[in-house]
Motif scaffolding. Sequence first.
Motif, PDB file in Angstrom:
ATOM      1  N   GLN A  15       1.029  -1.232   0.079  1.00  8.59           N
ATOM      2  CA  GLN A  15      -0.194  -0.058  -0.022  1.00  8.59           C
ATOM      3  C   GLN A  15       0.962   1.175   0.059  1.00  8.59           C
ATOM      4  OE1 GLN A  15      -2.555  -0.481   3.376  1.00  8.59           O
ATOM      5  NE2 GLN A  15      -4.001  -1.714   2.382  1.00  8.59           N
ATOM      6  N   MET A  16       0.324   2.249  -0.799  1.00  4.87           N
ATOM      7  CA  MET A  16       1.022   3.482  -0.898  1.00  4.87           C
ATOM      8  C   MET A  16       0.068   4.681  -0.705  1.00  4.87           C
ATOM      9  SD  MET A  16       3.926   3.236  -3.844  1.00  4.87           S
ATOM     10  CE  MET A  16       2.697   2.665  -5.170  1.00  4.87           C
ATOM     11  N   VAL A  17       0.502   5.920  -0.219  1.00  3.63           N
ATOM     12  CA  VAL A  17      -0.323   6.805   0.182  1.00  3.63           C
ATOM     13  C   VAL A  17       0.281   8.221  -0.362  1.00  3.63           C
ATOM     14  CG1 VAL A  17      -1.431   8.269   1.907  1.00  3.63           C
ATOM     15  CG2 VAL A  17      -1.345   5.867   2.116  1.00  3.63           C
ATOM     16  N   VAL A  18      -0.299   9.024  -1.099  1.00  2.00           N
ATOM     17  CA  VAL A  18       0.203  10.285  -1.579  1.00  2.00           C
ATOM     18  C   VAL A  18      -0.465  11.450  -0.835  1.00  2.00           C
ATOM     19  CG1 VAL A  18       0.383  12.162  -3.767  1.00  2.00           C
ATOM     20  CG2 VAL A  18       0.417   9.352  -3.929  1.00  2.00           C
ATOM     21  N   ASP A  19       0.237  12.216   0.152  1.00  2.00           N
ATOM     22  CA  ASP A  19      -0.442  13.148   0.754  1.00  2.00           C
ATOM     23  C   ASP A  19      -0.456  14.539  -0.054  1.00  2.00           C
ATOM     24  OD1 ASP A  19       2.114  14.363   0.586  1.00  2.00           O
ATOM     25  OD2 ASP A  19       2.730  14.289   2.718  1.00  2.00           O
ATOM     26  N   LYS A  20      -1.058  15.513   0.738  1.00  2.00           N
ATOM     27  CA  LYS A  20      -1.408  16.902   0.190  1.00  2.00           C
ATOM     28  C   LYS A  20      -0.116  17.471  -0.456  1.00  2.00           C
ATOM     29  CE  LYS A  20      -1.152  19.843   4.126  1.00  2.00           C
ATOM     30  NZ  LYS A  20      -2.045  20.358   5.111  1.00  2.00           N
ATOM     31  N   GLU A  21       1.058  17.393  -0.008  1.00  2.00           N
ATOM     32  CA  GLU A  21       2.486  17.941  -0.567  1.00  2.00           C
ATOM     33  C   GLU A  21       3.056  16.958  -1.531  1.00  2.00           C
ATOM     34  OE1 GLU A  21       4.332  18.150   3.118  1.00  2.00           O
ATOM     35  OE2 GLU A  21       3.503  20.143   3.340  1.00  2.00           O
ATOM     36  N   GLN A  22       2.231  16.049  -2.082  1.00  2.00           N
ATOM     37  CA  GLN A  22       2.691  15.116  -3.161  1.00  2.00           C
ATOM     38  C   GLN A  22       3.793  14.066  -2.879  1.00  2.00           C
ATOM     39  OE1 GLN A  22       2.906  17.239  -6.859  1.00  2.00           O
ATOM     40  NE2 GLN A  22       0.775  17.809  -6.832  1.00  2.00           N
ATOM     41  N   ASN A  23       3.980  13.856  -1.559  1.00  2.00           N
ATOM     42  CA  ASN A  23       5.059  12.910  -0.949  1.00  2.00           C
ATOM     43  C   ASN A  23       4.131  11.518  -0.992  1.00  2.00           C
ATOM     44  OD1 ASN A  23       7.022  14.777  -0.182  1.00  2.00           O
ATOM     45  ND2 ASN A  23       5.523  15.323   1.411  1.00  2.00           N
ATOM     46  N   ILE A  24       4.968  10.669  -1.427  1.00  2.00           N
ATOM     47  CA  ILE A  24       4.681   9.152  -1.615  1.00  2.00           C
ATOM     48  C   ILE A  24       5.175   8.477  -0.380  1.00  2.00           C
ATOM     49  CG2 ILE A  24       4.483   7.176  -2.932  1.00  2.00           C
ATOM     50  CD1 ILE A  24       4.989   8.910  -5.331  1.00  2.00           C
ATOM     51  N   TYR A  25       4.254   7.623   0.263  1.00  2.00           N
ATOM     52  CA  TYR A  25       4.656   6.964   1.584  1.00  2.00           C
ATOM     53  C   TYR A  25       4.370   5.610   1.207  1.00  2.00           C
ATOM     54  CZ  TYR A  25       4.702  11.562   3.915  1.00  2.00           C
ATOM     55  OH  TYR A  25       5.071  12.547   4.421  1.00  2.00           O
ATOM     56  N   ILE A  26       5.410   4.569   1.418  1.00  2.00           N
ATOM     57  CA  ILE A  26       4.981   3.192   1.593  1.00  2.00           C
ATOM     58  C   ILE A  26       4.630   2.658   2.746  1.00  2.00           C
ATOM     59  CG2 ILE A  26       6.196   0.959   1.431  1.00  2.00           C
ATOM     60  CD1 ILE A  26       7.976   2.286  -0.838  1.00  2.00           C
ATOM     61  N   LEU A  27       3.478   2.022   2.962  1.00  2.00           N
ATOM     62  CA  LEU A  27       3.053   1.575   4.325  1.00  2.00           C
ATOM     63  C   LEU A  27       3.334   0.426   4.624  1.00  2.00           C
ATOM     64  CD1 LEU A  27      -0.701   3.048   3.796  1.00  2.00           C
ATOM     65  CD2 LEU A  27       1.355   4.431   4.772  1.00  2.00           C
ATOM     66  N   GLY A  28       3.375   0.146   5.807  1.00  2.00           N
ATOM     67  CA  GLY A  28       3.521  -1.243   6.551  1.00  2.00           C
ATOM     68  C   GLY A  28       4.986  -1.694   6.193  1.00  2.00           C
ATOM     69  N   VAL A  29       6.038  -0.948   6.105  1.00  2.00           N
ATOM     70  CA  VAL A  29       7.439  -1.392   6.117  1.00  2.00           C
ATOM     71  C   VAL A  29       7.822  -2.421   6.911  1.00  2.00           C
ATOM     72  CG1 VAL A  29       9.745  -0.683   5.995  1.00  2.00           C
ATOM     73  CG2 VAL A  29       8.104   0.696   5.073  1.00  2.00           C
ATOM     74  N   LYS A  30       8.230  -3.520   6.545  1.00  2.00           N
ATOM     75  CA  LYS A  30       8.401  -4.504   7.420  1.00  2.00           C
ATOM     76  C   LYS A  30       9.575  -4.479   8.448  1.00  2.00           C
ATOM     77  CE  LYS A  30       6.818  -7.687   3.885  1.00  2.00           C
ATOM     78  NZ  LYS A  30       7.185  -8.068   2.500  1.00  2.00           N
ATOM     79  N   GLU A  31       9.614  -4.744   9.525  1.00  2.00           N
ATOM     80  CA  GLU A  31      10.603  -4.262  10.715  1.00  2.00           C
ATOM     81  C   GLU A  31      11.941  -4.763  10.053  1.00  2.00           C
ATOM     82  OE1 GLU A  31      11.189  -4.679  15.381  1.00  2.00           O
ATOM     83  OE2 GLU A  31       9.296  -5.115  14.304  1.00  2.00           O
ATOM     84  N   GLU A  32      12.113  -5.856   9.549  1.00  2.00           N
ATOM     85  CA  GLU A  32      13.500  -6.255   9.061  1.00  2.00           C
ATOM     86  C   GLU A  32      14.229  -5.108   8.138  1.00  2.00           C
ATOM     87  OE1 GLU A  32      11.969  -9.496   5.856  1.00  2.00           O
ATOM     88  OE2 GLU A  32      10.935  -9.458   7.833  1.00  2.00           O
ATOM     89  N   PHE A  33      13.391  -4.492   7.311  1.00  2.00           N
ATOM     90  CA  PHE A  33      14.005  -3.447   6.522  1.00  2.00           C
ATOM     91  C   PHE A  33      13.912  -1.932   7.081  1.00  2.00           C
ATOM     92  CE2 PHE A  33      11.477  -6.599   3.711  1.00  2.00           C
ATOM     93  CZ  PHE A  33      12.816  -7.149   3.063  1.00  2.00           C
ATOM     94  N   LEU A  34      13.602  -1.784   8.254  1.00  2.00           N
ATOM     95  CA  LEU A  34      13.584  -0.379   8.914  1.00  2.00           C
ATOM     96  C   LEU A  34      14.917   0.177   8.916  1.00  2.00           C
ATOM     97  CD1 LEU A  34      10.952  -0.602  11.805  1.00  2.00           C
ATOM     98  CD2 LEU A  34      10.834   0.384   9.373  1.00  2.00           C
TER      99      LEU A  34
END
Length: 75
Positions: A15-34
């Motif tokens: 899942q990804m989200v685009v905010d009002k400033e047009q930033n793209i966020y990847i949701l649910g990043v797995k802990e092993e990749f943080l």
Amino acid sequence: MIELAKKSEKFGNSQMVVDKEQNIYILGVKEEFLDQFKTNLSPFYNHQIACSGEKFCQYGLVDSKELSAKLIKHL
């Protein structure tokens, strides 16, 4: 966007989200990749805004982008 979708599948929950400033966020990043995504950037870094400045604007008097980057680095 296709590459972002692939990264979202690999590192997050697809899942990804685009905010009002047009930033793209990847949701649910797995802990092993943080650790791969952590940075030491200033909390101001992602929300800096500067006009294009003298290089690209006929009304610009200074290099606003460079000045903005220096200011964020200082903070």
